[in-house]
Design an enzyme around this catalytic site. Structure first.
Site, PDB file in Angstrom:
ATOM      1  N   ASP A  20       0.824  -1.214   0.000  1.00  0.00           N
ATOM      2  CA  ASP A  20       0.000   0.000   0.000  1.00  0.00           C
ATOM      3  C   ASP A  20       0.857   1.263   0.000  1.00  0.00           C
ATOM      4  OD1 ASP A  20      -2.361   1.412  -0.006  1.00  0.00           O
ATOM      5  OD2 ASP A  20      -2.687   1.257   2.159  1.00  0.00           O
ATOM      6  N   HIS A  37       2.227   3.635  -9.048  1.00  0.00           N
ATOM      7  CA  HIS A  37       1.984   2.221  -9.372  1.00  0.00           C
ATOM      8  C   HIS A  37       3.142   1.644 -10.198  1.00  0.00           C
ATOM      9  CE1 HIS A  37      -1.857   2.534  -7.549  1.00  0.00           C
ATOM     10  NE2 HIS A  37      -2.425   3.262  -8.493  1.00  0.00           N
ATOM     11  N   LEU A 131      10.292 -20.885  -4.451  1.00  0.00           N
ATOM     12  CA  LEU A 131       9.298 -19.997  -3.831  1.00  0.00           C
ATOM     13  C   LEU A 131       7.901 -20.213  -4.419  1.00  0.00           C
ATOM     14  CD1 LEU A 131       8.649 -17.374  -2.119  1.00  0.00           C
ATOM     15  CD2 LEU A 131       9.119 -16.092  -4.214  1.00  0.00           C
TER      16      LEU A 131
HETATM   17  C1  IPE Z   1      -5.460  -2.652   0.065  1.00  0.00           C
HETATM   18  O1  IPE Z   1      -5.102  -1.323  -0.171  1.00  0.00           O
HETATM   19  C2  IPE Z   1      -5.459  -3.428  -1.224  1.00  0.00           C
HETATM   20  C3  IPE Z   1      -4.154  -3.621  -1.843  1.00  0.00           C
HETATM   21  C4  IPE Z   1      -3.005  -3.283  -1.333  1.00  0.00           C
HETATM   22  C5  IPE Z   1      -4.187  -4.282  -3.106  1.00  0.00           C
HETATM   23  P1  IPE Z   1      -6.208  -0.189  -0.346  1.00  0.00           P
HETATM   24  O2  IPE Z   1      -5.464   1.081  -0.534  1.00  0.00           O
HETATM   25  O3  IPE Z   1      -7.178  -0.556  -1.392  1.00  0.00           O
HETATM   26  O4  IPE Z   1      -6.946  -0.233   1.062  1.00  0.00           O
HETATM   27  P2  IPE Z   1      -7.779   0.870   1.836  1.00  0.00           P
HETATM   28  O5  IPE Z   1      -8.799   1.401   0.896  1.00  0.00           O
HETATM   29  O6  IPE Z   1      -6.818   1.931   2.257  1.00  0.00           O
HETATM   30  O7  IPE Z   1      -8.357   0.160   3.017  1.00  0.00           O
HETATM   31  C1  IPE Z   2      -1.523   0.318  -3.395  1.00  0.00           C
HETATM   32  O1  IPE Z   2      -1.357   1.689  -3.416  1.00  0.00           O
HETATM   33  C2  IPE Z   2      -1.853  -0.248  -4.754  1.00  0.00           C
HETATM   34  C3  IPE Z   2      -3.215  -0.799  -4.877  1.00  0.00           C
HETATM   35  C4  IPE Z   2      -4.112  -0.811  -3.940  1.00  0.00           C
HETATM   36  C5  IPE Z   2      -3.575  -1.368  -6.146  1.00  0.00           C
HETATM   37  P1  IPE Z   2      -2.589   2.679  -3.379  1.00  0.00           P
HETATM   38  O2  IPE Z   2      -3.032   2.954  -4.770  1.00  0.00           O
HETATM   39  O3  IPE Z   2      -3.656   2.201  -2.474  1.00  0.00           O
HETATM   40  O4  IPE Z   2      -1.906   3.989  -2.784  1.00  0.00           O
HETATM   41  P2  IPE Z   2      -2.502   4.965  -1.680  1.00  0.00           P
HETATM   42  O5  IPE Z   2      -2.954   4.117  -0.535  1.00  0.00           O
HETATM   43  O6  IPE Z   2      -3.646   5.699  -2.330  1.00  0.00           O
HETATM   44  O7  IPE Z   2      -1.366   5.864  -1.325  1.00  0.00           O
HETATM   45 MG    MG Z   3      -4.067   2.428  -0.524  1.00  0.00          MG
END
Ligand code: IPE
Ligand code: IPE
Ligand code: MG
Length: 246
Positions: A20, A37, A131
């Site tokens: 995240d 990303h 793995l």
């Molecule tokens: C959780 O992250 C899902 C992934 C890392 C794929 P999100 O960014 O979607 O989660 P929330 O919305 O902060 O809970």
């Molecule tokens: C994690 O990063 C990637 C996915 C959930 C696909 P985020 O896109 O949730 O990044 P933040 O949480 O908005 O910073």
């Molecule tokens: Mg996120």
């Protein structure tokens, strides 16, 4: 780092990571979320390579949740483009690193071409013995648990399963992680302290590590440092440590 390195000792059997913070990483740099990303994919590569180098047995990476479909279409499309690129470019490398890859999650909503790339990747690497790498893609634990319950309900209705015979073990086998040990160590980057629908059943006795590091900054050194935290944890599974018994 060779397999015989000291960091091999006391390794968790299964590490699961909630990747995240891509969007915030980008925002902190004045970049579009998409740049976060793209950088996040490099972290995936670094972490997988490190896992292979240290001889980790199982790694699950949360890549896309069932709730992530609610993001703006332009972001969802960009993420899907990155998954395509990853599966196209990296699957052969995974095969050569003796990695066995698989997907856990719902296989009915993603685009056909992505689903067939996933199947090809799984087939190409199924004989590998190193793995075990699982990508949680279109994954949601609540959906997974309900699907398992539904399977049992159908089997009971058909008379092939006796409800009294359903156990934690037989239920676990119906989950998409069936065959993998439960994660001993769950890491979440970006400072959020929640599971966001990840491995709710399997993480009953996991150790958790919540790091402020954003996912694109989580590379080899950060992963190795996180594993050191696990080694220091005292896991009791509801019992008392023998030395604490009077
Ligand atoms: C959780 O992250 C899902 C992934 C890392 C794929 P999100 O960014 O979607 O989660 P929330 O919305 O902060 O809970
Ligand atoms: C994690 O990063 C990637 C996915 C959930 C696909 P985020 O896109 O949730 O990044 P933040 O949480 O908005 O910073
Ligand atoms: Mg996120």
């Amino acid at each position: 780092m060779p397999r015989s390195d000291a960091s091999n000792a006391g390794l968790p059997r299964h590490v699961a990571i909630i990747m995240d913070g891509n969007g915030r990483w980008a925002r902190q740099r004045g970049l579009p979320r998409s740049a976060g990303h793209v950088a996040g994919v490099e972290s995936v590569r670094a972490v997988v390579r490190t896992a292979v180098d240290i001889g980790l047995a199982n790694l699950t990476l949360y890549a896309f949740s069932t709730e992530n479909w609610k993001r703006p279409l332009i972001e969802v499309n960009h993420l899907m483009t990155l998954f395509r690129g990853y599966f196209r470019k990296d699957v052969r490398q995974l095969r050569d690193m003796n990695v066995r890859m698989r997907i856990i999650g719902n296989r009915s909503r993603a685009a056909e071409d992505i689903l067939s790339m996933i199947e090809e990747g799984e087939k190409l690497t199924e004989g590998n013995t190193g793995l075990n790498l699982a990508f949680a893609f279109d994954y949601g634990a609540q959906e997974e648990i309900v699907a398992a319950a539904r399977n049992f309900a159908c089997a009971v209705k058909e008379g092939t399963v006796d409800p009294e015979s359903i156990t934690v073990e037989s239920f676990s086998k119906q989950l998409q992680t069936g065959g993998m040990p439960d994660p001993d160590f769950v890491i979440r980057t970006s400072g959020e302290r929640r599971l966001s629908n990840f491995l709710l059943f399997q993480s009953a006795y996991s150790e958790f590590l919540f790091l402020d590091t954003m996912w694109p900054d989580f590379r080899r050194a950060e992963f190795l440092a996180a594993l050191e935290h696990f080694v220091a944890r005292d896991r009791r599974f509801g019992t008392v440590a023998p030395e604490a018994v009077a």
